[in-house]
Design an enzyme around this catalytic site. Sequence first.
Site, PDB file in Angstrom:
ATOM      1  N   LYS A 105       0.851  -1.062   0.019  1.00  0.00           N
ATOM      2  CA  LYS A 105       0.160   0.003   0.017  1.00  0.00           C
ATOM      3  C   LYS A 105       0.799   1.322   0.152  1.00  0.00           C
ATOM      4  CE  LYS A 105      -3.845  -2.385   2.208  1.00  0.00           C
ATOM      5  NZ  LYS A 105      -4.506  -2.885   3.436  1.00  0.00           N
ATOM      6  N   GLN A 127      -4.228  -1.490   9.620  1.00  0.00           N
ATOM      7  CA  GLN A 127      -3.975  -2.684   8.976  1.00  0.00           C
ATOM      8  C   GLN A 127      -4.764  -3.763   9.927  1.00  0.00           C
ATOM      9  OE1 GLN A 127      -2.919  -3.450   5.848  1.00  0.00           O
ATOM     10  NE2 GLN A 127      -3.689  -5.464   6.343  1.00  0.00           N
ATOM     11  N   ASP A 151     -11.007   3.251   4.528  1.00  0.00           N
ATOM     12  CA  ASP A 151     -11.191   1.725   4.281  1.00  0.00           C
ATOM     13  C   ASP A 151     -12.879   1.640   4.198  1.00  0.00           C
ATOM     14  OD1 ASP A 151      -9.565   0.188   3.943  1.00  0.00           O
ATOM     15  OD2 ASP A 151      -8.764  -0.453   6.063  1.00  0.00           O
TER      16      ASP A 151
END
Lengths: 325, 325
Positions: free
Chosen positions: A60, A130, A153
């Site tokens: 990412k 994460q 997200d």
Amino acid sequence: MASPSNQEAKIIDGKAIAQTIRSEIAAEVRALSEKYGKVPGLAVVILGTRKDSQSYVSMKRKACAEVGIKSFDVDLPEHVSEAEVINRVHELNAHPEVHGWGCLLRCLWLHKFALTPIIKVATSTGILVQLPLPKHINEEKVLGEISIEKDVDGFHPLNIGKLAMKGREPLYLPCTPKGCLELLSRSGISIKGKKAVVVGRSNIVGLPVALLLLKADATVSIVHSRTDSPECIIREADIVIAAAGQAMMIKGSWIKPGAAVIDVGTNAIDDKSKKSGYRLVGDVDFQEACKVAGWVTPVPGGVGPMTVAMLLRNTLDGAKRVIEQ
Amino acid sequence: MASPSNQEAKIIDGKAIAQTIRSEIAAEVRALSEKYGKVPGLAVVILGTRKDSQSYVSMKRKACAEVGIKSFDVDLPEHVSEAEVINRVHELNAHPEVHGWGCLLRCLWLHKFALTPIIKVATSTGILVQLPLPKHINEEKVLGEISIEKDVDGFHPLNIGKLAMKGREPLYLPCTPKGCLELLSRSGISIKGKKAVVVGRSNIVGLPVALLLLKADATVSIVHSRTDSPECIIREADIVIAAAGQAMMIKGSWIKPGAAVIDVGTNAIDDKSKKSGYRLVGDVDFQEACKVAGWVTPVPGGVGPMTVAMLLRNTLDGAKRVIEQ
């Protein structure tokens, strides 16, 4: 029972589509930077040293760098307390703009070393934590603390609620579901009025992709581990989103001839012919699906690259809302 | 095609079930009052003089009184400003406890005129804003201002998000969907592993009832105005929730023999034999359904009374969370 068609399915090349999207994003970031002297930012928070998480995070961060998004590393030790993680999230929430040497150097390059715009350099940041988090940390609590304006997200329950409700629009769509719909639309597959089936009902993929398809006017069915004979429902569907996490569970005979099959599964199965001893397969039996479906995504190289591309898109869109307001 | 069974469907008597629930609630309110000297409260906010809204509101206020819940009337004129409505909602949000003469008198009676508990008399309130609001008021904005701890209607997007997500629990479930599931469970109809179809996808009924059924492990399909041949999907379902707002659209031949049919529709159709000139019918052709289904709810007297009972249940549960904490 579906009869195999003579025509091979079109393979949806997620890698190529994701690359196109990343180029589009890079161009927009460049334009934003030229016009406002600002680039979007993404704070990537990781706890501990899980190998898979570290590899996702580095992927990412690398993707951010490639399109000109500034990523901020927040690497916390495995045994950090929940309170400390929440503290860091609050700090990131409060940051309207973040300055950094990496950002400055990139902007020097972007602006061909002209100094005027550099003075304005600033970054509006999205926040990504994460998953999974270590067991002593309450995931729900931590994710719920991320400001919904920065929840790139799209997992905050307020974003999910707005995604579910007619007439409401979430600030961010979850990346993998958004990637699935993008693959359909960029392959010229319309959704409105189609029968869609979602296999799996996870918070991260199955549920939100079902809500997205419903909003796009598909007739949606959701099948899962408690469903008897899922093949009967799958066989009726024009669009299949496979997100069950079961290696090759969906056989060719389960697929309606001509259907579009989006395979979100990524399962490692033993393969002694490989140096690693395993290979990755989807939830769909790809070889069989190719003989029946109209379109099918491969694993790897289908949905996977789209998830990262959509994360970049969300980060850019969030920054644009702040910068262009 | 479904073949009519010889057996008539069982009629689910929503009125009787709702009455049982209201008695259970009244007993719990009494127990709460005796133990803590407090009763739950419900602030019912209404704007203007729409006849249907006023009749719903007076029904709700009467139902509160019957079970010992204190209702607070907030009657605002049709042309009140949005800011003023939001102000009132904020005031109600801030009220942890509300005292009033009506409450005092009821408690005098409840406590047989003993004075000690009266001193503690207080009410923790839910907030209900009767819909629809006048056109100059932004419904989304007003409903979004209700504290989720007091959102007894369960319409806040944060509540809907938590309803949608696995592993999350909303503080309140929307009343009509909750009533549908209560009708099933009190009729001994299990949901787990069953095929359910929801006809309609409104924020108030179709969507949340689909999410509830999914959480209860049904295999769920949602059909709506954009669905071609909804009958093909409905005919496969063990449980049908009809919430489309289309008078008698679901025919007997659309229903799987033995299915449970919950009819949420309330549609007025012309009937010259009635003094009013109309009568109420559901989304299901009741006479036909009776010959095929295993269970069916009538209209009126099915889901309708359950909505009010669930509102009382939510108000009580919210108050218990505050009082018993």
